[in-house]
Structures are given as structure tokens and as C-alpha cells.
Design an enzyme around this catalytic site. Sequence first.
Site: not given
Length: 158
Positions: A17, A41, A90, A127
Site C-alpha cells: 500500500h 466485513k 499486483r 493484508s
Amino acid sequence: MRRVVCPGSFDPVTNGHLDIIGRASRQYDEVVVAVLINIEKKSLFTVEERIQTLQTVTKEYGNVRVDKFHGLLVDYCKQQEIPAIVKGLRAVSDFDYELQMAQLNYRMSGVETLFMATGPEVSFLSSSRIKEIVKYGGSVAGLVPDLVQELLVERLRG
């Protein structure tokens, strides 16, 4: 003033990040790091904890501001008068998903999405993987800021 938003849940923030945020900060006058409030979430860290952590680890960038948002990102962009979103990629799998979101966002609002490839040294980070490593006793030194590693160890290992 050229402004962009870097959105995400940042639960927790990783060096991947920070790679995107830092590089965006060199290209734009202001970078707003927008933390998504997603009540559906279950997050490890509260929104306020994530904001405080992001403020600490981005303080070296004088043009980065941390905020939070709920709902559609394009609505947030319109409210804040931010014309573009910066998203880190990514892998090809990220591109497939993010391209669809970018096209939808543009169609709904005219807000542009700019893709930035993460640096190869952080392209494997997520993460969820970071949390899993810490949970099972591994070290994430060099993958997250030191502060984040300390917070993770405290939260996941007690």
C-alpha cells in the site's frame, strides 16, 4: 490542484500500500488515502485505528491526507472534488477485477481510474496473508511498517 484518491480497507496497511501511496504522492499535489467503512466485513482493526496508523506511517509525505468513506467511492470522489482514483495492481487477477470497476466507475460518474503496478519487491503482499503469517507466529518484518507489525502481534497473539 491535481488530486487523487487511494482507496482501500487497509486492514492492515502493508508496504505494498505504501509503495503505491508514496509513488502517487510524487505525481500529484494531494493524495487522499480513503479508508472504506464496510460494516458487513469483520475487520481486525477499527476504522479509527486504521486511520491513525495510516496517518502515522504516511506522515513523511506532506501531501497525503487520510479520510474515511462509506458507500460508493465515486460519490465520495464527487463530494471531495477528486477526479481520479489510483489503484495498485499486483497481478493479472487484480487487473481483471479492477478494470471492470474502473469502467463502471467511469460510466457512473466520469471519475478516471489510474493503474499503478506495485513494485516487484511488494507485489506478493496482501493484508489477509500478512494477518495469517502473524497469527501463526511468523515474522512480517520488512513487509509492513514496524508500527503495524507491533499492532498485529499485540492483536493476534495477545
